[in-house]
Design an enzyme around this catalytic site. Structure first.
Site, short mmCIF file in Angstrom:
data_model
loop_
_atom_site.label_atom_id
_atom_site.label_comp_id
_atom_site.label_asym_id
_atom_site.label_seq_id
_atom_site.Cartn_x
_atom_site.Cartn_y
_atom_site.Cartn_z
N ASP A 13 0.23 0.06 -0.57
CA ASP A 13 0.04 1.40 0.00
C ASP A 13 -1.53 1.57 0.12
O ASP A 13 -2.04 2.17 1.08
CB ASP A 13 0.52 2.44 -0.94
CG ASP A 13 1.97 2.28 -0.99
OD1 ASP A 13 2.79 2.02 -0.07
OD2 ASP A 13 2.47 2.88 -1.95
N ASP A 38 6.71 1.02 -6.97
CA ASP A 38 5.30 1.73 -6.97
C ASP A 38 5.16 1.83 -8.50
O ASP A 38 6.05 2.03 -9.58
CB ASP A 38 5.64 3.17 -6.31
CG ASP A 38 5.74 3.18 -4.65
OD1 ASP A 38 5.02 2.48 -4.42
OD2 ASP A 38 6.44 4.23 -4.51
#
Length: 165
Positions: free
Chosen positions: A141, A119
């Site tokens: 995401d 991330d």
């Protein structure tokens, strides 16, 4: 193969390619591991966060057994979504399912390759002396959330979609 299914498959492949390219670039070209957090705008930073859990860091575990379990659940989910995509009757739902599938596979590749999901995007806002941060996320995401939003929109506004398997 129907045109909507073709579009869904292209959406999945494009999502997967863009997600993996962004992560590989950040890790191996931009070298975010050694750079640390990089301020892009007053409200957006590039940061590296390894997420061993699922969405929003839930169920975090670095044990191999937990990682295999998460991979198995993700594999079943991708198969179910692919069957749903093949049965879908609307272009929007098919594209949405393609986005979700591509994002899920992109994050699964990270989990397999690194033991955690890469991330890197962090939105934040400064209110007085307090900084409010959103969860750190990645392009997979974004695709998953956009796909879910498009499915919800299609379910309320679009033609009745095929039922999930």
């Amino acid at each position: 193969m129907t045109p909507p299914l073709r579009a869904g498959i292209i959406a999945a492949i494009a999502t997967l390619a863009i997600d993996q390219a962004s992560k590989l670039w950040l890790l191996y070209v931009f070298d975010i591991v050694h750079r640390g957090a990089v301020r892009v705008t007053p409200f957006f930073d590039l940061v590296l966060a390894w997420n061993p859990g699922i969405s929003f860091g839930w169920f975090q575990s670095e044990s191999p057994t937990a990682q295999i379990g998460l991979m198995a659940v993700k594999a079943v989910a991708v198969i179910v979504l692919a069957v749903w995509m093949a049965r879908s009757r609307t272009v929007l739902a098919t594209l949405a399912l393609g986005l979700i599938i591509g994002g899920a596979i992109g994050n699964a590749i990270d989990r397999f390759a690194y033991g955690a999901v890469v991330d890197f995007a962090l939105f934040h806002v400064q209110i007085g002396e307090k900084t409010l941060n959103w969860y750190v996320f990645n392009l997979a995401d974004v695709a998953i959330v956009a796909g879910v939003a498009a499915l919800l929109y299609d379910s309320f506004v679009g033609v009745p979609a095929a039922k999930a398997p």
